[in-house]
Scaffold this active site. Structure first.
Site, mmCIF file in Angstrom:
data_model
loop_
_atom_site.group_PDB
_atom_site.id
_atom_site.type_symbol
_atom_site.label_atom_id
_atom_site.label_comp_id
_atom_site.label_asym_id
_atom_site.label_seq_id
_atom_site.Cartn_x
_atom_site.Cartn_y
_atom_site.Cartn_z
ATOM 1 C CD GLN A 1 -3.126 -0.496 0.172
ATOM 2 O OE1 GLN A 1 -3.341 0.685 -0.035
ATOM 3 N NE2 GLN A 1 -3.783 -1.451 -0.460
ATOM 4 C CD GLU B 1 -8.368 3.421 -5.158
ATOM 5 O OE1 GLU B 1 -9.531 3.660 -4.818
ATOM 6 O OE2 GLU B 1 -7.374 3.706 -4.454
ATOM 7 N NE ARG C 1 -4.802 7.780 2.096
ATOM 8 C CZ ARG C 1 -4.838 9.095 2.103
ATOM 9 N NH1 ARG C 1 -4.066 9.754 1.281
ATOM 10 N NH2 ARG C 1 -5.630 9.745 2.908
ATOM 11 C CB SER D 1 -19.915 10.503 4.373
ATOM 12 O OG SER D 1 -20.515 10.156 3.138
ATOM 13 C CD GLU E 1 -4.144 1.465 4.783
ATOM 14 O OE1 GLU E 1 -3.685 1.330 5.931
ATOM 15 O OE2 GLU E 1 -3.438 1.595 3.769
ATOM 16 N NE ARG E 2 -9.677 9.973 2.868
ATOM 17 C CZ ARG E 2 -10.800 10.369 2.278
ATOM 18 N NH1 ARG E 2 -11.322 9.639 1.299
ATOM 19 N NH2 ARG E 2 -11.403 11.489 2.629
ATOM 20 N NE ARG F 1 -10.654 5.907 -5.203
ATOM 21 C CZ ARG F 1 -11.942 6.129 -5.022
ATOM 22 N NH1 ARG F 1 -12.319 7.260 -4.460
ATOM 23 N NH2 ARG F 1 -12.854 5.277 -5.400
#
Length: 278
Positions: free
Chosen positions: A23, A98, A25, A39, A65-66, A102
């Protein structure tokens, strides 16, 4: 090499998902996570997470993951996941793509992810550029950012500076980058101001760098002496008029500097308003 095919949607418990070491991030904004959790709590997860099934039967997160962290904050018992049949290399590539699409990665997370593709999976820079859909020159510039120290990287991210701010710093020798970054952050320099500042650091005034090509002309020496004598006469005139005036001379290999100091509170404007210095 496997492709992202044979996809199916399943519901998994958040605790069942393993975070891939590939990952890209690494940092998450807590405030933004809280907003996303609110949300998700109200509307659920609109876009499923991307996962793959490992040989031991467990599931590894490929992308999202977020969303997973926010879902756990929101207290979701299960999250929607799309299972992809893919190998390690394709999963790592998909994670980076991905996040790139984003714009969720910091500039250094992006660079480190690209570097991992090249070093761990034996890709050339040109191949990685094609797979990621970016120009090879762009990819090379991103990889160059990894030459910055970890401290400078962290400070650039914390100050929310751009990739081009970081690239401008790379133009300086390593020992000058910390001081330059201090000034950029303290002054809140824009990108254009930063590039001008770096340019000026690398290209100081020509007078400072210019070396004498031969012996100093006698005329130049005479000009300096003439100026010095004129300044002395001027100071004498001021002092004779009751004005506290002093001067100092500083001389280096590059220049001669004269400093004149006149005490303000000793000047009687009415008394000396007719004084003229010629």
């Amino acid at each position: 090499m496997y492709t992202m095919s044979d996809k199916k949607l399943i519901m998994l418990k958040p605790a069942e998902l393993k975070i891939s070491p590939n990952q890209p991030r690494k940092s998450f904004d807590e405030y933004e996570l809280r907003l996303l959790a609110d949300s998700i709590q109200a509307s659920g997860i609109i876009q499923p997470l991307a996962v793959r099934k490992l040989n031991d039967g467990s599931f590894e997160l490929i992308a999202g993951e977020r969303r997973l962290k926010a879902a756990m904050m929101a207290g979701l018992r299960r999250v929607p996941c799309i299972v992809h049949k893919t190998d390690d290399e394709t999963a790592a590539l998909y994670s980076i793509i991905e996040n790139l699409q984003r714009s969720n990665l910091t500039v250094f997370e992006e660079s480190e992810g690209i570097n991992r593709l090249i070093t761990e999976y034996g890709m050339s820079q040109s191949e990685a550029a094609v797979r990621l859909g970016i120009a090879q020159s762009t990819l090379s510039n991103k990889l160059r950012l990894l030459k910055l120290s970890e401290n400078i990287k962290d400070r650039i991210v914390s100050a929310r500076l751009t990739e081009r701010h970081a690239r401008a710093l790379l133009r300086l020798p390593e020992e000058r980058r910390e001081e330059a970054l201090d000034y950029i952050i303290a002054q809140g320099l824009t990108l254009q101001q930063t590039e001008e500042y770096i340019f000026n650091l690398l290209n100081p005034a020509k007078e400072e760098n210019k070396k004498p090509e031969g012996p100093i002309r006698k005329a130049a020496i005479g000009d300096v002496r003439l100026f010095s004598n004129s300044l002395s006469k001027l100071l004498s005139t001021l002092q004779n008029s009751g004005i506290d005036a002093k001067s100092r001379k500083y001389e280096t290999d590059k220049y001669i500097e004269f400093k004149v100091r006149i005490q303000k509170n000793t000047v009687d404007e009415n008394r000396y308003k007719q004084l003229k210095i010629c």
